[in-house]
Design a protein around this motif. Structure first.
Motif, PDB file in Angstrom:
ATOM      1  N   TYR A 303       0.663  -1.020  -0.053  1.00 56.47           N
ATOM      2  CA  TYR A 303       0.022  -0.035   0.266  1.00 56.47           C
ATOM      3  C   TYR A 303       0.946   1.313   0.032  1.00 56.47           C
ATOM      4  N   ASN A 355       3.494 -18.018   9.812  1.00 56.54           N
ATOM      5  CA  ASN A 355       2.042 -18.015   9.777  1.00 56.54           C
ATOM      6  C   ASN A 355       1.166 -17.351  10.943  1.00 56.54           C
ATOM      7  N   GLU A 575       4.447   7.689   9.892  1.00 58.27           N
ATOM      8  CA  GLU A 575       5.016   8.951   9.614  1.00 58.27           C
ATOM      9  C   GLU A 575       4.171  10.183   8.921  1.00 58.27           C
ATOM     10  N   THR A 579       7.632  12.430  12.627  1.00 59.85           N
ATOM     11  CA  THR A 579       8.773  11.668  12.164  1.00 59.85           C
ATOM     12  C   THR A 579      10.099  11.459  12.957  1.00 59.85           C
TER      13      THR A 579
ATOM     14  N   GLY B  46       3.728 -18.919   5.691  1.00 61.06           N
ATOM     15  CA  GLY B  46       3.389 -17.840   5.344  1.00 61.06           C
ATOM     16  C   GLY B  46       2.141 -17.766   5.031  1.00 61.06           C
ATOM     17  N   THR B  47       1.516 -16.431   5.255  1.00 61.96           N
ATOM     18  CA  THR B  47       0.020 -16.316   5.082  1.00 61.96           C
ATOM     19  C   THR B  47      -0.252 -15.668   3.610  1.00 61.96           C
ATOM     20  N   THR B 130      11.177  10.663   5.543  1.00 63.71           N
ATOM     21  CA  THR B 130      10.857   9.928   6.931  1.00 63.71           C
ATOM     22  C   THR B 130      11.699   8.584   6.776  1.00 63.71           C
ATOM     23  N   ASN B 131      11.581   7.987   7.746  1.00 66.82           N
ATOM     24  CA  ASN B 131      12.192   6.526   7.959  1.00 66.82           C
ATOM     25  C   ASN B 131      11.242   5.467   7.085  1.00 66.82           C
ATOM     26  N   ALA B 132      10.183   5.847   6.898  1.00 64.14           N
ATOM     27  CA  ALA B 132       9.426   4.700   5.955  1.00 64.14           C
ATOM     28  C   ALA B 132       9.927   4.875   4.568  1.00 64.14           C
ATOM     29  N   LYS B 133      10.160   6.416   3.998  1.00 67.27           N
ATOM     30  CA  LYS B 133      10.648   6.422   2.740  1.00 67.27           C
ATOM     31  C   LYS B 133      12.081   6.049   2.648  1.00 67.27           C
ATOM     32  N   ARG B 134      13.056   6.297   3.555  1.00 68.26           N
ATOM     33  CA  ARG B 134      14.123   5.662   3.572  1.00 68.26           C
ATOM     34  C   ARG B 134      14.293   4.158   3.519  1.00 68.26           C
ATOM     35  N   ASN B 135      13.498   3.447   4.197  1.00 65.38           N
ATOM     36  CA  ASN B 135      13.173   2.020   3.817  1.00 65.38           C
ATOM     37  C   ASN B 135      12.705   1.740   2.539  1.00 65.38           C
ATOM     38  N   ARG B 139      14.831  -0.689  -0.093  1.00 61.69           N
ATOM     39  CA  ARG B 139      14.215  -1.825  -0.688  1.00 61.69           C
ATOM     40  C   ARG B 139      14.351  -1.833  -2.208  1.00 61.69           C
ATOM     41  N   GLN B 375      -7.333 -10.391   9.247  1.00 62.41           N
ATOM     42  CA  GLN B 375      -7.664  -9.070   8.652  1.00 62.41           C
ATOM     43  C   GLN B 375      -7.512  -9.223   7.316  1.00 62.41           C
ATOM     44  N   HIS B 377      -9.714  -8.808   5.073  1.00 64.97           N
ATOM     45  CA  HIS B 377     -10.475  -7.655   4.474  1.00 64.97           C
ATOM     46  C   HIS B 377      -9.865  -6.382   4.591  1.00 64.97           C
ATOM     47  N   ILE B 378      -8.849  -6.172   5.624  1.00 63.38           N
ATOM     48  CA  ILE B 378      -7.936  -4.966   5.557  1.00 63.38           C
ATOM     49  C   ILE B 378      -7.029  -5.014   4.501  1.00 63.38           C
ATOM     50  N   LEU B 379      -6.244  -6.385   4.603  1.00 57.42           N
ATOM     51  CA  LEU B 379      -5.070  -6.192   3.703  1.00 57.42           C
ATOM     52  C   LEU B 379      -5.432  -6.369   2.311  1.00 57.42           C
ATOM     53  N   GLY B 380      -6.631  -6.520   1.849  1.00 54.44           N
ATOM     54  CA  GLY B 380      -7.145  -6.801   0.464  1.00 54.44           C
ATOM     55  C   GLY B 380      -6.763  -8.302   0.041  1.00 54.44           C
ATOM     56  N   LYS B 381      -6.901  -9.077   0.973  1.00 50.46           N
ATOM     57  CA  LYS B 381      -6.417 -10.722   0.373  1.00 50.46           C
ATOM     58  C   LYS B 381      -7.933 -11.274   0.221  1.00 50.46           C
TER      59      LYS B 381
END
Lengths: 614, 416
Positions: A303, A355, A575, A579, B46-47, B130-135, B139, B375, B377-381
């Motif tokens: 997402y 899992n 964030e 941040t 894994g799920t 942000t850290n999320a962006k750096r991660n 990746r 979850q 339904h939240i994660l779109g699975k």
């Protein structure tokens, strides 16, 4: 005619008032940003939102009581929550050190290791402006003892007395054994980072109000409580809890933080369940999340949301506690080590971790099982080579079958299930209903039983039932509790000693209400002896030897077995607004632990975060 | 009888409903004969694995190689790993780090990646990142490794004696395997669930179990409802009063509330699929009773019944020979409705966590329950819950269609 004009007047008045009140909401206030009238209109850029800590409405604000259900403000323990009340020291689970908060400088043991001395900071002040003194620390302890609070009861065996030498200096006198040595130096030391300092004057006022009645003293909701921390009550009801910053907080003094924490409000919406909390986190309505969000990585991988955890890759957090499956040692056949070991080595741990935990735990290949959590500090405490032969990674169906065959526990009547002493091995594995990751893990344990000819079915009682049954250690466990899951202690100043004691010490057997551990009621004199010796030992080599022996006994006797590693807090952050949250390699020194910005040294996070928009 | 069946099959609605039901029923019967895996076997680590064909990488390496030179192979490979969004993000980073200007041509993959590889530094602090962006950039950087490489990938084995790696195979970008020659390929049309189970296998078994639950519940409810309705309607008087007292009592208490309370008090360890079915049956009979009673009251003063009475037949004989045949068609329709509502009731209970125990059999409701807990339904699975929903809908829809079709045939007021 007259009547008609009156009617006109009235209706125009009504319309005018409606218009005015509509404007009132949006009309810009004066130069200064107005104080929000209620908790429904907190300014987003001054508020840090939480989830996963507070479930159900707040009961009270009494720091002596353990029934406040007030997770944002009151939580004493290894990593004490220091938003409203403060401890002399802050424990840092990342480096194992204690950092002074109310205290000034490090504490010191005397040469005989029977007394701890520390000083209180000159700058430390209560919310009413009076200074925090050594007398407050002493009186807090005296009150805990006098009213037999959980803190008092839990430490009385280790602490003789806490006294004030002068206004600034505190001395903690340890309980001594017959040989004149401190009974438990670890526990004495842990007191200074685990327990709040509460104001003497307010305590006395409370005592007077309840006429020193112990029940009333602990039941008081303490709305007038005096505190020393940076936040205090702003608003609570059954939908949310809001704390507001005290701008006169003493900690802005240069001797402590040198500034105020960044968010003006700490708000926690009370969500119905994890799913509701997850949605709020994904939508940016929650900044710091302390709940199990399954498949958390999808929130950023699929997402693209600005959400992150302490570690960018699995296991995403730092494992601190060991959720464990306990054996009821009195169940038929479970008194046999072969049966216990066979089940434990047959379980498919990689599936539990992948899992049930959706990879939010280190695997047993990465961190072989012992009694230690995955942190480097604890891992260094035992000799890995010495116990390598005893450690198992799971999925060893053939090994388990052989073990049972060799022990003569075989299927004699051909029904596909093994018998011991003529009786079929049939167990119920259980954990509380609705604890999704545990339930899924228990399902995997049950599946392992089927593979090796032991009939294991699952059952999920409600938590209210489960907790009463499991914590009653003064009687054998009833039917339906052959294999059951409970937690272990996480990271803290007395760890791993405290965790090991909880897991396998026989001192909990026979307790009517046992919230400590060893719920399967295991008992081994050598274990008890080692647990007694460790706190007084200072030689690292000897300590390592003793810890190694404990691990060896634990992995040989298998009174219980760890199913996964679990972080102290899940600490997932969004964030969108804020941040600079703690994350691996964030450059902080000392490192700020991922403890939701509220616990122990983790509170330093509140001074580091900033707005994304700036 | 033959005539009746012919009549029934002339109703379009019944035929459609029957066809859907028959197809579902046949699948439930036949599928387990072909795929014999246990529906509760955990196959995935894994799920929520996505639906698709899973090919063993290990076996592919050993399978015979074929060289195919297909057009656009490189472009496809690049597009698969570097999206348009990724290109823009790379430009943003390079601009933020002051390496290039805004007007960088991000479609020039070679230039873009060269710039990226020579400048990207994960430790560089870019204002506002942000850290999320750096991660995200870390990746992205990892996924780009070797993207433009045309060199063969090397498969090496560790020499047991020296510990050195020895090349055993090389794989060129244009090497292909024929999927039929790979030993292990698994087609998972509906992916896996949170436990790592094959959703399709689980779904079909669950549909079977749910049908059983519906059938048992429907039979119990109809049997009780029919018996009490016949007695109350024909005998009347005090018997009628007593039966109607209890029927009214059940009518005013919502049956879902009763179901929840009973299931909860039974305790989870005793809740098997049959128990749940019985509980559903015992809480949903009352409307059949009321309807049957009403029909019987209108029948009991008919001439043929009176004649039968005058002939001295017993009550049991009259009920079975003179009354039951007249309401039989109605009872069949009522039973179909009872079955479909029984299936819905099980699903409703299981979603609340009050359904049958998890380990023994899958049911449609349990699958929904676990999908919600994890979850999906939240994660779109969607594959973890949507097929379940559709199955429940199809079963109840087909039964309701059959019911309406029968109604058209048997109800004189609706007859065309």
């Amino acid at each position: 005619m007259k009547r008609k004009s009156l009617w006109w007047l009235l209706s125009s008045l009504i319309i005018l008032s409606v218009l005015l009140s509509a404007c009132g909401g949006t009309a810009p206030a004066a130069d200064e940003p107005a104080e929000p009238a209620d908790a429904a209109s907190l300014p987003r850029e001054e508020t840090l939102y939480f989830n996963g800590q507070q479930w159900g409405p707040v009961v009270g604000w009494n720091p002596y009581s353990s029934n406040n259900n007030n997770a944002m403000a009151i939580s004493q323990g290894d990593n004490a929550r220091v938003t409203m009340f403060e401890t002399p020291y802050l424990y840092n689970m990342l480096d194992g050190n204690m950092y002074p908060l109310l205290a000034d400088g490090d504490f010191e043991w005397n040469a005989a290791r029977t007394e701890i001395t520390f000083k209180i900071k000159e700058a430390a002040k209560w919310s009413d402006g009076t200074p925090v003194t050594a007398e407050d620390v002493a009186y807090t302890w005296a009150t805990h003892v006098k009213y037999n609070t959980p803190t008092g009861a839990g430490n009385m065996a280790y602490i003789e007395d806490i006294a004030a030498v002068d206004a600034q200096t505190v001395v903690i006198k340890a309980k001594l054994d017959d040989a004149g040595k401190t009974v438990n130096p670890l526990a004495v030391q842990a007191y200074v980072s685990s327990n709040y300092v509460i104001q003497k004057a307010w305590t006395q006022a409370l005592e007077e109000r309840v006429s020193e009645d112990a029940t009333a003293f602990l039941a008081d909701t303490a709305e007038d409580v005096v505190y020393s921390g940076p936040y205090h009550k702003f608003f609570t009801d059954d939908t949310k809890v809001v704390l507001v910053r005290d701008d006169n907080y003493w900690g802005k003094d240069a001797s402590m933080w040198g500034q105020l924490p960044a968010p003006k409000y700490l708000a926690h919406t009370i969500f119905k369940d994890n799913a509701a909390g997850s949605v709020a986190l994904a939508q940016g309505e929650v900044d710091v999340s302390q709940q199990f969000n399954s498949n958390i990585q999808l929130l950023w991988e699929s997402y693209g949301l600005p959400i992150s955890t302490y570690l960018p890759e699995p296991p995403y957090g730092i494992g601190a506690s060991l959720p464990t499956a306990f054996y009821n040692l009195e169940s038929h056949g479970l008194d046999q080590i072969a049966v216990r070991k066979a089940i434990a080595i047959a379980v498919d741990y990689p599936t539990i971790i992948a899992n049930a935990m959706t990879n939010q735990s280190a695997t047993f290949d990465q961190v072989p099982r012992s009694l230690m959590n995955p942190t480097d500090g604890e891992q260094a405490l035992y000799n890995h080579d010495a116990v390598a032969d005893l450690q198992w990674a799971g999925n060893d169906i053939e090994g388990a079958k052989k073990l049972l065959d060799d022990a003569g526990i075989v299927d004699t009547d051909g029904d596909g299930w093994r018998e011991f002493e003529g009786e079929k091995l049939s167990y119920v594995a259980t954990c509380p209903n609705g604890w999704s990751d545990w339930q899924a893990a228990i399902e995997v344990v049950a599946a392992a039983g089927k593979e090796i000819g032991i009939d294991i079915t699952t059952n999920y009682p409600e938590w209210s039932v489960y907790q009463t049954v499991v914590t009653k250690s003064d009687a054998p466990l009833p039917e339906g509790y052959d294999i059951f899951m409970m937690w272990s202690a996480g990271a803290g100043p007395t760890m791993p000693w405290g965790r090991i004691r909880n897991l396998i010490s026989s001192e909990w057997v026979g307790m009517a209400s046992n919230w400590n551990g060893n719920w399967g009621q295991y008992s081994n004199p050598r274990v008890d002896e080692l647990i007694q010796m460790i706190p007084g030992e200072t030689d690292p080599a000897k300590l390592k030897e003793m810890y190694t022996e404990l691990v060896e006994i634990y992995l040989t006797d298998i009174p219980s077995f760890t199913l996964m590693y679990r972080p102290q807090s899940f600490h997932t952050v969004n964030e969108t607004v804020w941040t600079n949250f703690p994350h691996q390699g964030d450059g902080t020194n000392p490192p700020v632990p991922p403890l939701d910005c509220t616990d122990g040294w983790g509170i330093a996070c509140l001074y580091n975060i900033s707005l994304v928009s700036q | 009888m033959k005539h009746t069946i012919q009549q029934i099959f002339r109703s379009g609605k019944f035929v459609v409903g029957f066809a859907i039901f028959a197809v579902l029923f046949l699948i439930v019967l036949i599928y387990p004969l072909i795929i014999t895996d246990s529906p509760l076997a955990i196959i995935a680590q894994g799920t929520f694995f996505e639906p698709g064909t899973y090919v063993s990488v290990f076996d592919s390496i050993g399978a015979p190689k074929y060289s195919l030179d297909l057009p656009h192979a490189d472009a496809k490979r690049i597009a698969n790993r570097l999206s348009a969004e990724g290109r823009e993000a790379m430009r943003d980073w390079l601009v933020g780090a002051g390496v290039v200007q805004d007007d960088l041509d991000i479609e020039d993959t070679v230039q873009l990646i060269a710039l990226w590889e020579s400048h990207f530094d994960s430790t560089l602090s870019i204002p506002g990142m942000t850290n999320a962006k750096r991660n995200y950039y870390i990746r992205l950087d990892t996924s780009l490794k070797g993207l433009l490489s045309t060199d063969a990938t090397i498969i090496a084995e560790e020499n047991a004696d020296t510990g050195a790696l020895e090349v055993t195979k090389t794989i060129a970008p244009n090497d292909y395997v024929n999927i039929n020659e790979v030993a292990n390929v698994r087609f998972l049309p509906l992916g896996t669930d949170n436990f790592g189970r094959d959703v399709l296998t689980e779904l079909i078994t669950a549909a079977g179990v749910s049908l059983q639950i519906g059938f048992v519940a429907g039979t119990i409810a109809t049997a009780i409802g029919l018996t009490l309705g016949l007695l109350a309607g024909y005998i009347g008087g005090v018997v009628d009063d007593i039966i109607m007292f209890f029927t009214n009592l059940f009518t005013v208490i919502p049956s879902m509330v009763l179901l929840i309370l009973i299931s909860f008090s039974i305790g989870q360890d005793k809740r098997g699929a049959t128990t749940i079915a019985a509980v559903i049956g015992f809480t949903s009979w009352y409307w059949t009773t009321r309807a049957v009673r009403a029909q019987v009251i209108s029948l009991r003063n008919r001439d043929h019944v009176n004649l039968s009475k005058l002939s001295g037949h017993s009550i049991a004989y009259i009920i079975f020979a003179d009354i039951l045949p007249y309401i039989a068609s109605y009872v069949v329709m009522a039973m179909i409705l009872q079955i479909s509502s029984g299936i819905l009731a099980e699903a409703g209970l299981s979603i609340l966590g009050l359904g049958p125990r998890t380990t023994e059999v899958p049911t449609l409701g349990l699958m929904m329950n676990w999908a919600m807990i994890y979850q999906a339904h939240i994660l779109g699975k969607w594959w973890a819950y949507l097929p379940v929903l559709i199955t429940i809908a199809l079963i109840t829809f087909s039964m309701n269609l059959m019911n309406t079709g029968l109604d058209q045939v048997f109800n004189p007021a609706l007859r065309e």
